[in-house]
Design a protein around this motif. Structure first.
Motif, PDB file in Angstrom:
ATOM      1  N   SER A   4       0.825  -1.202   0.000  1.00 33.84           N
ATOM      2  CA  SER A   4       0.000   0.000   0.000  1.00 33.84           C
ATOM      3  C   SER A   4       0.865   1.262   0.000  1.00 33.84           C
ATOM      4  N   TYR A   5       0.497   2.219  -0.835  1.00 33.41           N
ATOM      5  CA  TYR A   5       1.165   3.515  -0.851  1.00 33.41           C
ATOM      6  C   TYR A   5       1.051   4.206   0.502  1.00 33.41           C
ATOM      7  N   PHE A   6      -0.003   3.893   1.249  1.00 35.08           N
ATOM      8  CA  PHE A   6      -0.275   4.566   2.516  1.00 35.08           C
ATOM      9  C   PHE A   6       0.459   3.936   3.702  1.00 35.08           C
ATOM     10  N   ASP A   7       1.175   2.839   3.469  1.00 38.00           N
ATOM     11  CA  ASP A   7       1.912   2.159   4.537  1.00 38.00           C
ATOM     12  C   ASP A   7       3.239   2.882   4.773  1.00 38.00           C
ATOM     13  N   GLU A   8       3.376   3.555   5.926  1.00 38.59           N
ATOM     14  CA  GLU A   8       4.598   4.296   6.239  1.00 38.59           C
ATOM     15  C   GLU A   8       5.418   3.619   7.336  1.00 38.59           C
ATOM     16  N   SER A   9       5.182   2.359   7.573  1.00 43.28           N
ATOM     17  CA  SER A   9       5.922   1.652   8.620  1.00 43.28           C
ATOM     18  C   SER A   9       7.367   1.392   8.186  1.00 43.28           C
ATOM     19  N   TRP A  10       8.223   1.144   9.183  1.00 38.42           N
ATOM     20  CA  TRP A  10       9.633   0.874   8.916  1.00 38.42           C
ATOM     21  C   TRP A  10       9.806  -0.538   8.371  1.00 38.42           C
ATOM     22  N   ASN A  11      10.780  -0.677   7.464  1.00 36.31           N
ATOM     23  CA  ASN A  11      11.045  -1.963   6.828  1.00 36.31           C
ATOM     24  C   ASN A  11      12.497  -2.380   7.026  1.00 36.31           C
ATOM     25  N   PRO A  12      12.754  -3.583   7.539  1.00 36.94           N
ATOM     26  CA  PRO A  12      14.110  -4.119   7.480  1.00 36.94           C
ATOM     27  C   PRO A  12      14.349  -4.662   6.074  1.00 36.94           C
ATOM     28  N   VAL A  13      15.403  -4.189   5.441  1.00 30.65           N
ATOM     29  CA  VAL A  13      15.684  -4.559   4.060  1.00 30.65           C
ATOM     30  C   VAL A  13      17.013  -5.289   3.988  1.00 30.65           C
ATOM     31  N   ALA A  14      16.965  -6.560   3.621  1.00 35.53           N
ATOM     32  CA  ALA A  14      18.188  -7.349   3.504  1.00 35.53           C
ATOM     33  C   ALA A  14      18.913  -6.958   2.226  1.00 35.53           C
ATOM     34  N   VAL A  15      20.183  -6.564   2.368  1.00 30.09           N
ATOM     35  CA  VAL A  15      20.959  -6.078   1.230  1.00 30.09           C
ATOM     36  C   VAL A  15      22.360  -6.678   1.267  1.00 30.09           C
ATOM     37  N   ASP A  16      22.663  -7.558   0.325  1.00 30.80           N
ATOM     38  CA  ASP A  16      24.030  -8.048   0.153  1.00 30.80           C
ATOM     39  C   ASP A  16      24.667  -8.462   1.478  1.00 30.80           C
ATOM     40  N   GLU A  17      24.021  -9.361   2.202  1.00 29.04           N
ATOM     41  CA  GLU A  17      24.514  -9.889   3.478  1.00 29.04           C
ATOM     42  C   GLU A  17      24.505  -8.849   4.593  1.00 29.04           C
ATOM     43  N   GLY A  18      23.850  -7.721   4.363  1.00 29.23           N
ATOM     44  CA  GLY A  18      23.697  -6.705   5.397  1.00 29.23           C
ATOM     45  C   GLY A  18      22.226  -6.346   5.525  1.00 29.23           C
ATOM     46  N   GLU A  19      21.936  -5.352   6.349  1.00 30.33           N
ATOM     47  CA  GLU A  19      20.550  -4.944   6.540  1.00 30.33           C
ATOM     48  C   GLU A  19      20.451  -3.445   6.758  1.00 30.33           C
ATOM     49  N   LEU A  20      19.453  -2.849   6.118  1.00 30.47           N
ATOM     50  CA  LEU A  20      19.103  -1.448   6.304  1.00 30.47           C
ATOM     51  C   LEU A  20      17.672  -1.361   6.814  1.00 30.47           C
ATOM     52  N   LEU A  21      17.330  -0.229   7.412  1.00 35.78           N
ATOM     53  CA  LEU A  21      15.963   0.018   7.851  1.00 35.78           C
ATOM     54  C   LEU A  21      15.437   1.256   7.151  1.00 35.78           C
ATOM     55  N   LEU A  22      14.294   1.131   6.507  1.00 37.44           N
ATOM     56  CA  LEU A  22      13.711   2.218   5.721  1.00 37.44           C
ATOM     57  C   LEU A  22      12.244   2.410   6.067  1.00 37.44           C
ATOM     58  N   ALA A  23      11.760   3.640   5.892  1.00 33.49           N
ATOM     59  CA  ALA A  23      10.337   3.938   5.993  1.00 33.49           C
ATOM     60  C   ALA A  23       9.885   4.575   4.683  1.00 33.49           C
ATOM     61  N   ASP A  24       8.784   4.115   4.138  1.00 36.37           N
ATOM     62  CA  ASP A  24       8.244   4.667   2.901  1.00 36.37           C
ATOM     63  C   ASP A  24       7.183   5.702   3.246  1.00 36.37           C
ATOM     64  N   ARG A  25       7.519   6.964   3.044  1.00 32.80           N
ATOM     65  CA  ARG A  25       6.581   8.045   3.382  1.00 32.80           C
ATOM     66  C   ARG A  25       5.875   8.562   2.141  1.00 32.80           C
ATOM     67  N   LYS A  26       4.634   8.954   2.305  1.00 33.71           N
ATOM     68  CA  LYS A  26       3.864   9.532   1.214  1.00 33.71           C
ATOM     69  C   LYS A  26       4.437  10.906   0.853  1.00 33.71           C
ATOM     70  N   LEU A  27       4.209  11.338  -0.373  1.00 35.47           N
ATOM     71  CA  LEU A  27       4.631  12.687  -0.768  1.00 35.47           C
ATOM     72  C   LEU A  27       3.969  13.740   0.109  1.00 35.47           C
ATOM     73  N   SER A  28       2.717  13.526   0.462  1.00 35.99           N
ATOM     74  CA  SER A  28       2.020  14.496   1.308  1.00 35.99           C
ATOM     75  C   SER A  28       2.671  14.615   2.680  1.00 35.99           C
ATOM     76  N   THR A  29       3.277  13.540   3.150  1.00 35.76           N
ATOM     77  CA  THR A  29       3.968  13.588   4.446  1.00 35.76           C
ATOM     78  C   THR A  29       5.144  14.548   4.369  1.00 35.76           C
ATOM     79  N   TYR A  30       5.912  14.500   3.275  1.00 31.86           N
ATOM     80  CA  TYR A  30       7.028  15.431   3.085  1.00 31.86           C
ATOM     81  C   TYR A  30       6.527  16.860   2.942  1.00 31.86           C
ATOM     82  N   VAL A  31       5.501  17.056   2.134  1.00 28.71           N
ATOM     83  CA  VAL A  31       4.968  18.401   1.881  1.00 28.71           C
ATOM     84  C   VAL A  31       4.447  19.030   3.165  1.00 28.71           C
ATOM     85  N   ASN A  32       3.675  18.271   3.938  1.00 26.75           N
ATOM     86  CA  ASN A  32       3.102  18.808   5.170  1.00 26.75           C
ATOM     87  C   ASN A  32       4.172  19.079   6.226  1.00 26.75           C
ATOM     88  N   ALA A  33       5.205  18.236   6.279  1.00 29.70           N
ATOM     89  CA  ALA A  33       6.300  18.455   7.231  1.00 29.70           C
ATOM     90  C   ALA A  33       7.081  19.716   6.868  1.00 29.70           C
TER      91      ALA A  33
END
Length: 270
Positions: A194-223
C-alpha cells in the motif's frame, strides 16, 4: 528471515534489489543498524548517488535548482563519501559543512575532499539530533538521497529550517514513494504494498541490513509546511534525454518510463 514471506523491493532507486517486511522500529535501533551498514559496506553495494545527479535520470545540470552558489554557505545532510561536497566546492561555495551518521563515511569524505584540495566542516551525528551546527547561518541546505533515512521527519525539517538564513533554500531528493510500492514480475509491474503504509522496513541487502520507511509525498509536503518552508519547485518526471543518452535498458529505466523513481523538492524558508 524467510525470503518467501516478504516482498522484493528496490532500495533507493539504484536498481539493486533486497528483501523487506514491515515492523515497528525503535529510533535507536534504526540509527544503530543503518550506521553499521554505512560504516561497513554501504557505498560498495548501493553506489552513492551524488551531484550533479539527484537520483535516477534527474540532474542539477538540467534542473538548475541551485543557480550560482559563488560565495554561499552550504550544509549537506548525509554527505556520504563527499563527492557532492566536491561538486559544490568546485562551484566556488564559500563554506562547506556536512553531517552524516556514519564515522566511516565522514572519514571517506575528509580524505576525498583533501585529495581535491577542498575542505569542509564534517560532523558525525544523526541528522535528527543537536550537533553544533550554527543557526541562521546557511544560504543552502541540501540532501541527496539521505533525508529519507530520518526517524523524525518533522523534527529534522525544523532543524534544517533553523540552520538556514531567512529566505534560505532547502533542496533534497529521495526515492519516489510509488517506486517502492511497485514490483516487477514476469515483465509486468504490479503493486506489492500500500502507498499509505509508512511503517519501517528491514531490508536485507548483500549480506547486510538497512531500515527504511516509505513516506507519502504528502507527508514530506506537510512536514515542510509545518517547519516554515514554502515549496518553490517539485520534480518527479524522468529526463528522457538523460535516459536515452545512456541507452539504459535496465529494470530501473523501464520503471522510469512508466512512473517516477526519484523526486526532488526545492523549498524556501519564510
Amino acid at each position: 528471515m524467510d525470503k518467501k514471506s516478504v516482498n522484493r523491493t528496490n532500495i533507493i532507486g539504484t536498481g539493486e534489489v533486497g528483501v523487506a517486511t514491515s515492523v515497528d522500529m525503535d529510533k535507536k535501533v534504526v540509527h544503530k543498524t543503518n550506521s553499521f551498514y554505512w560504516d561497513t559496506k554501504g557505498n560498495d553495494f548501493l553506489r552513492a548517488i551524488v551531484l550533479p545527479n539527484y537520483g535516477a535520470f534527474v540532474s542539477e545540470e538540467k534542473c538548475q535548482l541551485f543557480g550560482d552558489i559563488s560565495g554561499k554557505k552550504l550544509l549537506e545532510i548525509g554527505c556520504g563519501n563527499g563527492q557532492s561536497l566536491q561538486y559544490q566546492g568546485e562551484r566556488n561555495a564559500s563554506e562547506l559543512w556536512a553531517v552524516d551518521i556514519s564515522e566511516r563515511q565522514i572519514e571517506k569524505a575528509a580524505q576525498h575532499l583533501k585529495s581535491c584540495g577542498l575542505s569542509a566542516k564534517l560532523i558525525c551525528s544523526p541528522m535528527e539530533e543537536e550537533c553544533g551546527i550554527p543557526a541562521d547561518y546557511f544560504d543552502y541546505v541540501y540532501s541527496i538521497y539521505a533525508v529519507g533515512w530520518t526517524t523524525d521527519l518533522e523534527g529534522t525539517f525544523c532543524r534544517i529550517a533553523s540552520y538556514l538564513k531567512k529566505e534560505g533554500v532547502f533542496i533534497f531528493s529521495w526515492s519516489h514513494p510509488i517506486h517502492r510500492c511497485v514490483a516487477s514480475e514476469n515483465g509486468m509491474f504490479t503493486l506489492k504494498k500500500s502507498y499509505f503504509d509508512e511503517s519501517w522496513n528491514p531490508v536485507a541487502v548483500d549480506e547486510g541490513e538497512l531500515l527504511l520507511a516509505d513516506r507519502k509525498l504528502s507527508t514530506y509536503v506537510n512536514a515542510l509546511a509545518k517547519a516554515g518552508f514554502v515549496i518553490e519547485q517539485m520534480i518527479e518526471q524522468t529526463d528522457d534525454e538523460i535516459m536515452q543518452s545512456g541507452a539504459d535498458h535496465s529494470d530501473l529505466a523501464k520503471r522510469a518510463k512508466m512512473f517516477p523513481v526519484t523526486f526532488v523538492i526545492k523549498a524556501r524558508k519564510l
